[in-house]
Design a protein around this motif. Structure first.
Motif: not given
Length: 152
Positions: A51-58
């Motif tokens: 979730q953190a990566l999906n928020l940061a990058y997408r």
């Protein structure tokens, strides 16, 4: 044609595929696409990291099944590094259950799908989506895995 797998397990989840399974699926993509030997990192994560990566990058505030981060070497530098796949174990497991698919088959699909993204394939428009799905189906067929899109 083979991948050099850097496998990172960053979650405590049951029923994860083995390193050999992941290697086999990666090699299937590399062979089908005539990719020279390259290193690829596959990091298996929990929902929080996804979730953190999906928020940061997408810009999407939820966990997702697979994220692909192609490696772009600096100008003048040549490295045999394809990129990183981030796979969320809990999302893959939930999707397999919801879609009535064998868990191992869904893992194979996510690895194949993500690796094709690293190779530049996408599914933004209908033509690209059809091309990518056709490749996925053909690669998965090598492993006796049914068309993951047949029920859609």
């Amino acid at each position: 044609m083979s991948a050099i797998l850097d496998l990172q397990i960053a979650c405590d989840s049951p029923n994860l595929p083995s390193a050999q399974d992941i290697q086999t699926w990666l090699d299937g993509v590399f062979t089908a696409q005539n990719v020279p030997e390259n290193e690829i990192t596959v990091r298996i994560v929990d929902a929080q990291e996804s979730q953190a990566l999906n928020l940061a990058y997408r810009g999407k505030d939820k966990p997702t099944n697979v994220l692909s981060f192609p490696f772009e070497a600096p100008v003048g530098m040549s490295l045999d590094l394809l990129g990183d796949l981030i796979v969320c174990a809990s999302v893959v497991a939930a999707e397999a259950t919801e879609q009535h698919k064998e868990l191992q088959h869904h893992w194979a699909h996510m690895i194949v799908h993500g690796t094709l993204h690293l190779l530049g394939f996408d599914h933004i428009d209908d033509d690209e989506a059809q091309q990518m799905e056709d490749l996925e189906v053909a690669i998965l067929k090598q492993f006796s895995i049914d068309d993951p899109y047949q029920d859609q």
